[in-house]
Scaffold this active site. Structure first.
Site, mmCIF file in Angstrom:
data_model
loop_
_atom_site.group_PDB
_atom_site.id
_atom_site.type_symbol
_atom_site.label_atom_id
_atom_site.label_comp_id
_atom_site.label_asym_id
_atom_site.label_seq_id
_atom_site.Cartn_x
_atom_site.Cartn_y
_atom_site.Cartn_z
ATOM 1 N N ARG A 186 16.698 97.757 10.543
ATOM 2 C CA ARG A 186 17.394 96.708 11.303
ATOM 3 C C ARG A 186 17.784 95.493 10.460
ATOM 4 N NH1 ARG A 186 18.715 100.811 13.933
ATOM 5 N NH2 ARG A 186 17.695 101.228 15.921
ATOM 6 N N SER A 203 16.257 109.597 23.973
ATOM 7 C CA SER A 203 17.175 108.939 23.046
ATOM 8 C C SER A 203 16.664 109.124 21.623
ATOM 9 C CB SER A 203 17.299 107.446 23.365
ATOM 10 O OG SER A 203 16.064 106.789 23.159
#
Length: 411
Positions: free
Chosen positions: A98, A181
């Site tokens: 990230r 997911s």
């Protein structure tokens, strides 16, 4: 939040970020720039470009960049120098990606004169925090849009309706309720949600994508050697490789032996517990090998101090504080410890197990003449241990005398 005029969107090309792209256009009437990072997720990124063009993004506003080498060299490897694991098990494959994505979102925003960036992280997870803390650390004045915290598209059905209303292509497998997911990059694959939400139930076999079932792994062990230079892996079986190529190669080796599977219930930074299935085959091999080479090249006290710092360091990464001064301070200490961490480690891989079975280095602190049970030829005087023990026992004797006296049992 001020109304955005030009937004750089972290764009995967999937249904959710395509909906976000159109939502930004319809909700704010702003110009959208897409940024797609190739972190080794193994997907065809041309599809992301095609879909962005279909949704009206100008070609000059579509950024697709290969960040695999930067990802491994500047983020994964520094983390592995610390032998980093979160809550004793998790190798932080999602968290470490990230700050890199945020770095390039902020860079492109500056390059294109954009006032805002946007991401597709939900309001329940850690990624919203990681993206935003990283972005603010790099540009304190950046405007950040998190659609999942703003819009009313709060169900799968409503998302599909919005997509249909706005002519957004929907793959057949996206029309039903998503079973789980997936987030992937060169370090790991992470799966969570739906089919995995009950932590009492074993994860279905089809969840795993990078590793074979250990029960179906080869019946013969495989031996590999990983070379290190100043704490970073540089070769496999004497073949020098770039950071990204080396990790990809270890992924293939570890994956075929079922190494690196993890079923974890973790404590999210936002406060809730979540269950995830992680596959980190190459990282699992790297961690075992790095600890192996450190065992002969790193001083005992330095090694123990590193182990004390690591949980704090792992929390900083997990919580999105890669660009914080405290993470940089700890990193400086870790990097200083790696000066002599060079050499080679031999691993034995067999049905999910990756074990260090040999290690050697020109910088080794291991002295066979000192530890041998045979004649050490005067390398070590065993009588020295008596004084060493007495000095360390002194405070314990004084404490014992006081405690026995207080109990009235001192002879």
């Amino acid at each position: 939040m001020r109304k955005p005029q030009k937004v750089v969107l972290a764009y995967s090309g999937g249904l959710d970020t395509s909906i976000i792209l159109k939502w930004l256009q319809t909700e704010y009437g702003c110009e959208v720039i897409t940024f797609t990072a190739d972190l080794g997720q193994g997907e065809e990124l041309q599809e992301a470009k095609n879909k962005a063009l279909l949704l009206g993004i100008k070609p000059e506003n579509i950024f697709i960049e290969d960040l695999r080498e930067e990802f491994v060299r500047d983020f994964v490897f520094p983390m592995f120098r610390a032998n980093t694991v979160y809550e004793g098990k998790y190798l932080l494959g999602t968290a470490i990606a990230r700050p890199l994505i945020s770095k390039h979102l902020v860079r492109i925003a500056s390059q294109k004169g954009a006032d805002s960036i946007a991401h597709g992280a939900t309001g329940k997870g850690n990624d919203q925090i990681r993206f935003e803390l990283s972005a603010y650390a790099l540009n304190p004045n950046i405007n950040i849009i998190a659609p999942w915290r703003e819009w009313v598209l709060n169900s799968r059905e409503r998302l599909i309706e919005f997509a249909e209303e706005n002519q957004i292509p929907i793959a057949k497998d996206k029309r039903g309720e998503a079973p789980f997911s997936v987030d992937a990059n060169l370090l790991h694959t992470s799966s969570e949600g739906k089919a995995l939400e009950d932590p009492a139930q074993e994860a279905p076999a089809h969840i795993y994508q990078r590793t074979v079932d250990p029960e179906n792994a080869p019946n013969q062990p495989e031996y590999i050697e990983i070379g290190f230079l100043k704490g970073d892996a540089v070769s496999v079986n004497d073949e020098t490789m770039s950071p990204a190529a080396l990790l990809a190669h270890l992924n293939a080796i570890g994956g075929r032996h079922g190494c690196g599977r993890l079923d974890l219930v973790e404590g999210r930074f936002v406060g809730m517990k979540s269950r995830g299935i992680y596959e980190t085959p190459g990282g699992t091999l790297l961690l075992e090998a790095h600890r192996g080479i450190e065992s002969i090249t790193l001083d005992r006290s330095a090694s123990h101090l590193k182990d004390e710092l690591m949980p704090r360091y792992s929390e900083l990464i997990y919580n999105g504080l890669w660009y914080s001064p405290e993470r940089e301070m700890i990193q400086a200490a870790i990097d200083a410890s790696q000066t002599y961490v060079s050499g080679t480690v031999r691993l034995k891989l067999y049905k999910s197990s990756a074990k260090c079975i040999g290690r050697w280095s020109e910088n080794s602190l291991y002295s066979e003449s000192h530890v041998t049970f045979e004649d050490d030829a005067g390398a070590y005087d065993q009588t020295d241990a008596s004084g060493f023990i007495q000095l360390n026992a002194l405070r314990l004797k004084l404490l014992a005398n006081r405690n026995l006296k207080a109990k009235g049992t001192l002879l």
